[in-house]
Motif scaffolding. Structure first.
Motif, PDB file in Angstrom:
ATOM      1  N   ASP A  77       0.706  -0.921  -0.164  1.00 62.41           N
ATOM      2  CA  ASP A  77      -0.255   0.035   0.013  1.00 62.41           C
ATOM      3  C   ASP A  77       0.834   1.669   0.254  1.00 62.41           C
ATOM      4  O   ASP A  77       0.378   2.270  -0.771  1.00 62.41           O
ATOM      5  CB  ASP A  77      -0.433  -0.033   0.978  1.00 62.41           C
ATOM      6  N   THR A  78       2.042   1.381   0.757  1.00 70.19           N
ATOM      7  CA  THR A  78       2.975   2.367   0.659  1.00 70.19           C
ATOM      8  C   THR A  78       3.968   2.072  -0.140  1.00 70.19           C
ATOM      9  O   THR A  78       5.249   3.202   0.068  1.00 70.19           O
ATOM     10  CB  THR A  78       3.941   2.633   2.190  1.00 70.19           C
ATOM     11  N   HIS A  79       4.167   1.056  -0.637  1.00 68.15           N
ATOM     12  CA  HIS A  79       4.961   1.345  -1.883  1.00 68.15           C
ATOM     13  C   HIS A  79       6.132   1.326  -1.494  1.00 68.15           C
ATOM     14  O   HIS A  79       7.382   1.667  -1.931  1.00 68.15           O
ATOM     15  CB  HIS A  79       5.016   2.675  -2.896  1.00 68.15           C
ATOM     16  N   GLY A  80       6.422   0.345  -0.645  1.00 66.15           N
ATOM     17  CA  GLY A  80       7.814   0.339   0.443  1.00 66.15           C
ATOM     18  C   GLY A  80       8.313   0.455   1.362  1.00 66.15           C
ATOM     19  O   GLY A  80       9.012   0.370   2.029  1.00 66.15           O
ATOM     20  N   ILE A  81       7.520   1.933   1.652  1.00 65.42           N
ATOM     21  CA  ILE A  81       8.475   2.801   2.628  1.00 65.42           C
ATOM     22  C   ILE A  81       7.206   2.331   4.107  1.00 65.42           C
ATOM     23  O   ILE A  81       6.935   2.829   4.131  1.00 65.42           O
ATOM     24  CB  ILE A  81       8.253   4.017   2.119  1.00 65.42           C
ATOM     25  N   VAL A  82       7.841   1.824   4.869  1.00 63.05           N
ATOM     26  CA  VAL A  82       7.259   0.693   6.068  1.00 63.05           C
ATOM     27  C   VAL A  82       8.738   0.735   7.023  1.00 63.05           C
ATOM     28  O   VAL A  82       9.241  -0.155   6.506  1.00 63.05           O
ATOM     29  CB  VAL A  82       6.347   0.181   5.145  1.00 63.05           C
ATOM     30  N   LYS A 268      -9.936  -0.249 -15.647  1.00 59.19           N
ATOM     31  CA  LYS A 268      -8.997   0.271 -16.783  1.00 59.19           C
ATOM     32  C   LYS A 268      -7.772   0.710 -16.558  1.00 59.19           C
ATOM     33  O   LYS A 268      -6.692   0.692 -16.521  1.00 59.19           O
ATOM     34  CB  LYS A 268     -10.376   0.764 -17.389  1.00 59.19           C
ATOM     35  N   TYR A 269      -7.589   1.190 -15.421  1.00 57.70           N
ATOM     36  CA  TYR A 269      -6.271   1.689 -14.553  1.00 57.70           C
ATOM     37  C   TYR A 269      -5.405   0.969 -14.148  1.00 57.70           C
ATOM     38  O   TYR A 269      -4.151   1.515 -13.812  1.00 57.70           O
ATOM     39  CB  TYR A 269      -6.709   2.866 -13.837  1.00 57.70           C
ATOM     40  N   TYR A 270      -6.123  -0.069 -13.462  1.00 62.80           N
ATOM     41  CA  TYR A 270      -4.795  -0.897 -12.693  1.00 62.80           C
ATOM     42  C   TYR A 270      -5.106  -2.816 -13.447  1.00 62.80           C
ATOM     43  O   TYR A 270      -4.470  -2.886 -12.760  1.00 62.80           O
ATOM     44  CB  TYR A 270      -5.795  -1.435 -11.399  1.00 62.80           C
ATOM     45  N   GLN A 271      -4.985  -2.173 -14.270  1.00 63.12           N
ATOM     46  CA  GLN A 271      -4.895  -3.664 -15.231  1.00 63.12           C
ATOM     47  C   GLN A 271      -3.682  -3.863 -15.376  1.00 63.12           C
ATOM     48  O   GLN A 271      -3.907  -5.772 -14.736  1.00 63.12           O
ATOM     49  CB  GLN A 271      -5.587  -4.111 -16.364  1.00 63.12           C
ATOM     50  N   HIS A 272      -3.102  -3.766 -14.899  1.00 63.71           N
ATOM     51  CA  HIS A 272      -1.017  -3.991 -14.340  1.00 63.71           C
ATOM     52  C   HIS A 272      -1.152  -4.726 -13.847  1.00 63.71           C
ATOM     53  O   HIS A 272      -0.053  -5.510 -13.274  1.00 63.71           O
ATOM     54  CB  HIS A 272      -0.438  -2.775 -14.864  1.00 63.71           C
ATOM     55  N   LEU A 273      -1.983  -4.766 -12.424  1.00 66.05           N
ATOM     56  CA  LEU A 273      -1.806  -4.908 -11.294  1.00 66.05           C
ATOM     57  C   LEU A 273      -2.146  -6.710 -10.982  1.00 66.05           C
ATOM     58  O   LEU A 273      -1.882  -6.956  -9.624  1.00 66.05           O
ATOM     59  CB  LEU A 273      -3.091  -4.978 -10.191  1.00 66.05           C
ATOM     60  N   GLY A 274      -2.702  -7.171 -12.072  1.00 65.24           N
ATOM     61  CA  GLY A 274      -2.919  -8.515 -12.139  1.00 65.24           C
ATOM     62  C   GLY A 274      -4.174  -9.281 -11.521  1.00 65.24           C
ATOM     63  O   GLY A 274      -3.825 -10.029 -10.569  1.00 65.24           O
ATOM     64  N   GLY A 275      -4.905  -8.025 -11.055  1.00 60.89           N
ATOM     65  CA  GLY A 275      -5.972  -8.962  -9.946  1.00 60.89           C
ATOM     66  C   GLY A 275      -5.487  -8.937  -8.647  1.00 60.89           C
ATOM     67  O   GLY A 275      -6.439  -8.985  -7.899  1.00 60.89           O
ATOM     68  N   GLN A 276      -4.791  -7.815  -8.399  1.00 60.72           N
ATOM     69  CA  GLN A 276      -3.993  -7.870  -6.778  1.00 60.72           C
ATOM     70  C   GLN A 276      -4.940  -6.898  -6.077  1.00 60.72           C
ATOM     71  O   GLN A 276      -6.089  -5.739  -6.935  1.00 60.72           O
ATOM     72  CB  GLN A 276      -2.663  -7.103  -6.668  1.00 60.72           C
ATOM     73  N   ARG A 277      -5.154  -6.938  -5.244  1.00 58.10           N
ATOM     74  CA  ARG A 277      -6.070  -5.449  -4.786  1.00 58.10           C
ATOM     75  C   ARG A 277      -5.456  -4.024  -4.386  1.00 58.10           C
ATOM     76  O   ARG A 277      -4.119  -3.901  -4.733  1.00 58.10           O
ATOM     77  CB  ARG A 277      -5.305  -5.904  -2.790  1.00 58.10           C
ATOM     78  N   THR A 280      -5.523   2.377  -0.925  1.00 57.90           N
ATOM     79  CA  THR A 280      -6.389   3.110  -0.864  1.00 57.90           C
ATOM     80  C   THR A 280      -6.482   4.587  -2.609  1.00 57.90           C
ATOM     81  O   THR A 280      -6.796   5.272  -2.497  1.00 57.90           O
ATOM     82  CB  THR A 280      -6.413   4.101   0.390  1.00 57.90           C
ATOM     83  N   GLN A 281      -5.131   4.659  -2.652  1.00 60.08           N
ATOM     84  CA  GLN A 281      -4.464   6.704  -3.062  1.00 60.08           C
ATOM     85  C   GLN A 281      -5.216   5.593  -4.598  1.00 60.08           C
ATOM     86  O   GLN A 281      -5.313   6.401  -5.241  1.00 60.08           O
ATOM     87  CB  GLN A 281      -3.492   6.318  -2.587  1.00 60.08           C
ATOM     88  N   ASP A 282      -5.247   4.475  -5.217  1.00 61.38           N
ATOM     89  CA  ASP A 282      -5.834   4.137  -6.337  1.00 61.38           C
ATOM     90  C   ASP A 282      -6.829   4.788  -6.788  1.00 61.38           C
ATOM     91  O   ASP A 282      -7.291   4.889  -7.952  1.00 61.38           O
ATOM     92  CB  ASP A 282      -5.039   2.317  -6.404  1.00 61.38           C
ATOM     93  N   ARG A 283      -7.610   4.098  -5.723  1.00 67.80           N
ATOM     94  CA  ARG A 283      -9.199   4.437  -5.596  1.00 67.80           C
ATOM     95  C   ARG A 283      -9.463   5.845  -6.209  1.00 67.80           C
ATOM     96  O   ARG A 283      -9.798   6.294  -6.856  1.00 67.80           O
ATOM     97  CB  ARG A 283     -10.063   4.292  -4.788  1.00 67.80           C
ATOM     98  N   LEU A 284      -8.817   6.220  -5.158  1.00 66.43           N
ATOM     99  CA  LEU A 284      -9.131   8.139  -5.560  1.00 66.43           C
ATOM    100  C   LEU A 284      -8.136   8.521  -6.796  1.00 66.43           C
ATOM    101  O   LEU A 284      -9.163   9.367  -7.349  1.00 66.43           O
ATOM    102  CB  LEU A 284      -8.500   8.952  -4.363  1.00 66.43           C
TER     103      LEU A 284
END
Ligand SMILES: Cc1cc2nc3c(=O)[nH]c(=O)nc-3n(C[C@H](O)[C@H](O)[C@H](O)COP(=O)(O)OP(=O)(O)OC[C@H]3O[C@@H](n4cnc5c(N)ncnc54)[C@H](O)[C@@H]3O)c2cc1C
Length: 582
Positions: A77-82, A268-277, A280-284
């Motif tokens: 969710d935080t692209h690695g910064i945790v 359509k924005y996130y087809q590249h996620l390959g069905g992954q969840r 939160t920011q993706d939806r916004l």
């Protein structure tokens, strides 16, 4: 002359919200010989984020989930910064703390197997309208001393160690100077930095508790504590106008996000996620893109939702966001008349600095110690570990207080420095001096205009560049120069004066962080229009931290230390993302 009341205690807890109250109970249970003092600006029965009630526990290990799977979810969710150490230690406490509050009287509905009713992978349903009075009563029963309606303004220090705090009673005006062997800050995150969605009298109809004004963060910043990741602003996608959570409808009812043409658009924005969840920011971000492409506004589609389930959801909103219940009720009424159920319009809120949903806050270690000796931080005020929500705040409060109990055993109380006491008293009440100055609401409006227009607020679709941020920094310094001119004619004004000064201080650190991270890692939350790509090579394993000394904010970078865990991060640079204006 202002009265000064001196108090002393073993353990001082500042902020009687989720983290503070549960920490107080833990302290009394683990160490009944210790004197615990909890200081709260409002009243612990209805204060902070939980004041209006909530309908789910959003951090809970449902069957099959582990601390490690929870960590994987936050890393994605935080692209690695945790901070893996913070997430793992918190996650291991989540369920125990949830069931502790259940034992105090919080109703948790169960399924046919006796398991808490699941709302999402890491979320369970509750009947939570009275969650805060339930927690408040348990805190009172614990024997902790409670000082309601005292707004803490500053930390007391002695040779670099925090030895207590100062504050004033918001009704009587009594000034408190408190000595403690150890201090836990849990005053929550910050609302009201940016111009909110609703204007004028409705401006407090915002997502985050409008009374969490960043006081604890400002105290820490002024005292030289290290802060982390302020540039990760949290911006919830909410039911427009009511500014109520969408999870209840999206997760529980399975309603799809659709654009004004009635087309579902997330995939359509996130087809590249390959069905992954999706994050939160993706939806916004996707919602904003649809609007910019002329296909807004966007909605949650209720046409296929089971009407009986929808009635249940309306009731759930009554337990936390009554305006949303009224709005849905209206739609049901008119929908029935017209034969269709109207979709619910959604929009992003203004950005917030909040470590419970996002990453921003105090830089702490695994025991929740800040970089200032004698000071611990827990919950929304603490950074590095997102998606804590209410159970995570409880968990962090408990982790911190256990360490504080160990830490103070050999310690004696320090004397407060009289000069420090008088200086803070004079600062606190200086808005009452006779002067032709700035009333707090005026300073607040100016702050929110600066942040909205030059630091990526709603009017800027959350985007910003270096040139704008530098203007924001100049304006914020000017607002700071006006602190001496701020006026108050009532106790209420005095509280507002401190609220807005703290917000300016938090904003200064926020803008410094936004300037430092020269990439776009979290769309909308951190949207550098002059650096629109995610740059893993330079920023992929770096926390942006800061320490303020006087008027200078020094930036520090800290490396991400990964636990032994493998995670595939969602790609942001593979061409599947449509940029602003496309
Ligand atoms: C609208 C909303 C809905 C939410 N819904 C859910 C949900 O459904 N499920 C879930 O798990 N989580 C939910 N959360 C998140 C959760 O409520 C928070 O993460 C959690 O309450 C944070 O705990 P905290 O103790 O850090 O802050 P809070 O609970 O906000 O407590 C902070 C306390 O500090 C006090 N304070 C502030 N400044 C001062 C000062 N200067 N002096 C003294 N006291 C001060 C405040 O009055 C408050 O009591 C929601 C949050 C919001 C805003």
């Amino acid at each position: 002359m202002i009265d000064i009341e001196e108090l002393s205690c073993d353990l001082l807890i500042i902020g009687g919200g989720a983290a503070g109250c549960v920490a107080a109970v833990e302290a009394r249970e683990k160490a009944p010989d210790l004197d615990v003092l909890l200081v709260e600006k409002a009243h612990i029965y209805r204060s902070g984020c939980l004041a209006a009630g909530i309908s789910a526990l959003n951090a809970y290990l449902t069957p099959g989930e582990t601390a490690e799977s929870f960590l994987r979810y936050t890393i994605r969710d935080t692209h690695g910064i945790v901070r893996d150490d913070l997430v793992l230690t918190m996650a291991r406490e989540l369920n125990e703390q949830a069931h502790r509050v259940e034992r105090w009287g919080l109703p948790i509905p169960r399924d046919e197997n006796g398991q808490p009713l699941k709302r999402g992978r890491a979320s369970i349903k509750i009947l939570g309208e009275r969650i805060k009075p339930i927690i408040g009563k348990a805190t009172e029963a614990s024997g902790a001393r409670i000082l309601n309606r005292v707004n803490v303004t500053s930390l007391a220090t002695h040779r670099g160690r925090v030895i207590g705090a100062f504050g004033f009673h918001v009704r009587t005006g009594k000034f408190y100077a408190i000595r403690a062997k150890a201090t836990l800050l849990c005053t929550g995150g910050t609302a009201g930095l940016y111009r909110p969605n609703n204007p004028g009298m409705a401006s407090h109809r915002m997502w985050y508790s409008p009374f969490n004004t960043g006081a604890g963060l400002a105290m820490g910043i002024r005292a030289g504590a290290e802060m982390t990741s302020f540039e990760f602003r949290f911006i919830p996608l909410r039911i427009k106008d009511a500014i109520a959570p969408t999870g209840e409808i999206a997760q529980w009812l399975g309603a799809k996000q659709i654009n004004a043409r009635g087309e579902p658009y997330l995939e359509k924005y996130y087809q590249h996620l390959g069905g992954q969840r999706m994050t939160t920011q993706d939806r916004l971000y996707a919602t904003l893109q649809e609007k910019l492409a002329g296909r807004g506004p966007c909605y949650l589609d209720l046409s296929n939702v089971d009407p009986r389930k929808l009635e249940g959801t309306t009731r759930a909103y009554l337990s936390m966001a009554p305006p949303a219940a009224m709005l849905l009720q209206d739609e049901m009424y008119y929908g029935r008349a017209g034969g269709t159920m109207a979709p619910v319009e959604i929009a992003g809120s203004e950005p917030h600095v909040v470590g419970g949903h996002g990453l921003s806050g105090f830089w702490i270690d695994a025991k929740r110690r800040t970089t200032l000796p004698g000071l611990w931080a827990a919950g929304d005020i603490a950074g590095g570990s997102p998606k804590k929500y209410a159970p995570g705040a409880w968990a962090e409060g408990v982790i911190a207080i256990r360490d504080m109990i160990e830490d103070i055993r050999p310690r004696k109380l320090n004397e407060l420095d009289e000069e420090q006491v008088l200086k803070e008293r004079d600062r606190v009440f200086s808005p009452f001096e006779e002067k032709q100055g700035t009333p707090p609401p005026e300073l607040e409006e100016r702050l929110q205009k600066v942040m909205d227009e030059y630091a990526g607020g709603i009017s800027q679709n959350y985007g910003y560049s270096e040139g704008e941020l530098k203007i924001a920094a100049i304006h914020l310094n000017r607002l700071q120069q006006e602190f001496e001119a701020i006026t108050a004619t009532s106790m209420h004004d005095l509280l507002l004066a401190h609220d807005v000064m703290d917000r300016v201080t938090v904003s200064q650190t926020l803008v410094a962080h936004m300037l430092h991270r020269q990439e776009t890692r979290w769309h909308c939350y951190q949207e550098r229009l002059d650096y629109p790509e995610r740059n893993d090579a330079r920023w992929g394993s770096v926390f942006v931290n800061s320490v303020r000394r006087g008027d200078t904010i020094e930036m520090v970078e800290r490396a991400v230390e990964r636990a032994n865990i493998e995670v595939v991060l969602p790609s942001l640079s593979d061409g599947a993302i449509i940029r602003h204006g496309d």
